[in-house]
Design an enzyme around this catalytic site. Structure first.
Site, PDB file in Angstrom:
ATOM      1  N   GLN A  71       0.774  -1.284  -0.009  1.00 51.72           N
ATOM      2  CA  GLN A  71       0.066   0.061  -0.113  1.00 51.72           C
ATOM      3  C   GLN A  71       0.735   1.395   0.119  1.00 51.72           C
ATOM      4  OE1 GLN A  71      -2.536  -0.415   3.310  1.00 51.72           O
ATOM      5  NE2 GLN A  71      -3.651  -2.022   2.549  1.00 51.72           N
ATOM      6  N   HIS A 126      -0.626   0.269   5.647  1.00 48.91           N
ATOM      7  CA  HIS A 126      -1.313   1.163   6.370  1.00 48.91           C
ATOM      8  C   HIS A 126       0.046   2.510   6.468  1.00 48.91           C
ATOM      9  CE1 HIS A 126      -4.143  -1.763   8.259  1.00 48.91           C
ATOM     10  NE2 HIS A 126      -4.393  -1.643   7.231  1.00 48.91           N
ATOM     11  N   GLU A 181     -14.606   4.408   9.570  1.00 45.72           N
ATOM     12  CA  GLU A 181     -15.164   5.331  10.308  1.00 45.72           C
ATOM     13  C   GLU A 181     -14.978   6.897   9.656  1.00 45.72           C
ATOM     14  OE1 GLU A 181     -13.966   3.236  14.567  1.00 45.72           O
ATOM     15  OE2 GLU A 181     -13.113   5.432  14.133  1.00 45.72           O
ATOM     16  N   TYR A 193      -9.086   7.977  19.455  1.00 46.41           N
ATOM     17  CA  TYR A 193     -10.089   7.423  18.588  1.00 46.41           C
ATOM     18  C   TYR A 193     -10.216   5.863  18.675  1.00 46.41           C
ATOM     19  CZ  TYR A 193     -10.929  12.080  17.364  1.00 46.41           C
ATOM     20  OH  TYR A 193     -11.128  13.487  16.966  1.00 46.41           O
ATOM     21  N   TYR A 204      -9.944  -9.995   9.528  1.00 38.86           N
ATOM     22  CA  TYR A 204     -10.211 -10.440   8.272  1.00 38.86           C
ATOM     23  C   TYR A 204     -10.544 -12.042   8.384  1.00 38.86           C
ATOM     24  CZ  TYR A 204      -8.610  -6.085   6.664  1.00 38.86           C
ATOM     25  OH  TYR A 204      -8.450  -4.522   6.461  1.00 38.86           O
TER      26      TYR A 204
END
Length: 372
Positions: free
Chosen positions: A88, A152, A246, A256, A267
């Protein structure tokens, strides 16, 4: 033999169908009152986009290219920093300074191998554009330590009304340690002055070992961030695991919750946490079940799209549409599809001309034009 990526996609789609959210705001089908105009093509994974004062665009491509697009003509920018395009990671967000016409600064995030450890982590730089080349490249923040994990990284960039710069970094796949620990990078929203200095009123300034650039924490992988056009508050969205994407409004020093509280599961179907709320941890403004895999977000202002004005647009990677999130203040009251099956939608922005632009994987940059 079915490739692992296809297996993962099939598993994700099956999982999404199996998950439901009780009493959710119903997603309405699209009302096709617009057409699409292609602005740029042949961009494999367009990740971020911004505009220069002359109306031309700068678009990042995840593999490491920046394109300058003017009058539907695309030119590649030279002297782009070295990018680790793996998993990613890659060349991520880009935005111009609010006073770009005076100072010429462009801000970029990407996955960088700078540092002593193997692997990469998210880096924020600023640079200037001279001709078709980046110059005066300055590192403003480099997260540590590098890791060979490929997911991430975050990352989005925005400015608030006071000129502070915010950017996001995901938890880098280390959710047991990074998001809840303010001495570690990852799983955070950061706040800096535009030159990289740490504001004296950042919440963790002076705390022993703290990453003083951190503004909020307990995030998973925020890939959407924008400023509310009326309140000036910074809004983000972030990927949940399986379920639990979210929308959050960022508050100073707020936690958070990830991974202590979550509306998602792992997963493989296992439980990450039995808690969805805890004292001292923020609740999302809204969460999705099943996951839409959100990427990119923008508020709609102006009168070009009267039925969308004042509401939020969020791209979906998994379901390949743009979602109109209808708001009453800070409450979600409606949801509607736009551009069904448009493709994996990586970013969405309202341009200075008032039109909405989408960055779609495998297609490029697409403008939404209302029918008259």
């Amino acid at each position: 033999m079915i490739r692992p990526l296809i297996l993962l996609l099939l598993f994700t789609l099956f999982s999404c169908k199996a998950q439901e959210k009780a009493n959710d705001v119903v997603l309405q089908p699209e009302e096709i009152n617009y057409t699409f105009e292609t602005i740029a093509t042949d961009i494999s994974i367009p990740w971020g986009m911004t505009w220069l004062p002359d109306g031309s665009m700068l678009v990042t491509e995840k593999s490491g290219a920046i394109y300058h697009i003017k009058d539907k003509t695309k030119a590649e920018i030279s002297n782009v920093p070295k990018v680790v395009a793996r998993g990613q990671g890659g060349l991520l967000d880009i935005t111009v300074h609010p006073n770009y016409d005076k100072n010429g600064w462009i801000y970029i995030t990407y996955s960088s191998e700078e540092g002593e450890e193997k692997g990469a982590h998210t880096q924020l730089v600023r640079a200037k554009l001279e001709g078709q080349s980046l110059t005066q490249i300055q590192t403003l923040y480099k997260a540590t330590p590098n890791t060979t994990r490929g997911h991430h990284f975050g990352s989005r960039i925005t400015f608030d009304n006071e000129g502070y710069l915010y950017f996001t970094i995901g938890d880098r796949g280390n959710h047991p340690e990074n998001p809840q620990d303010i001495t570690r990078d990852g799983g955070k929203v950061y706040r800096l002055h535009d030159d990289g200095r740490i504001p004296a009123d950042n919440p963790f300034v002076g705390q022993k070992g703290a990453k003083e650039a951190v503004f909020s924490y307990g995030h998973r992988n925020p890939q959407g961030m924008t400023k509310h056009p009326v309140t000036g508050k910074i809004w983000t969205h972030e990927h949940g695991p399986r379920g639990g994407d979210e929308i959050n409004i960022i508050k100073k020093a707020a936690n958070y919750g990830w991974p202590v509280i979550t509306y998602g599961i792992d997963y493989n179907g296992s439980i990450i946490s039995n808690l969805t709320e805890k004292e001292g941890m923020e609740q999302p403004l809204y969460y999705w079940i099943p996951s839409i895999a959100p990427s990119g977000m923008t508020f709609v202002t102006g009168d070009i799209y009267p039925n969308w004005k004042g509401h939020l647009l969020v791209g979906s990677l998994v379901f390949q549409y743009l979602e109109l999130v209808k708001l009453d203040g800070e409450k979600v009251i409606g949801r509607q599809k736009i551009g069904t099956d448009i493709g994996r939608l990586r970013d969405v922005k309202q341009g200075p001309d008032g039109y909405i632009y989408m960055a779609v994987e495998g297609k490029g940059i697409i403008k939404i034009v209302p029918k008259k």
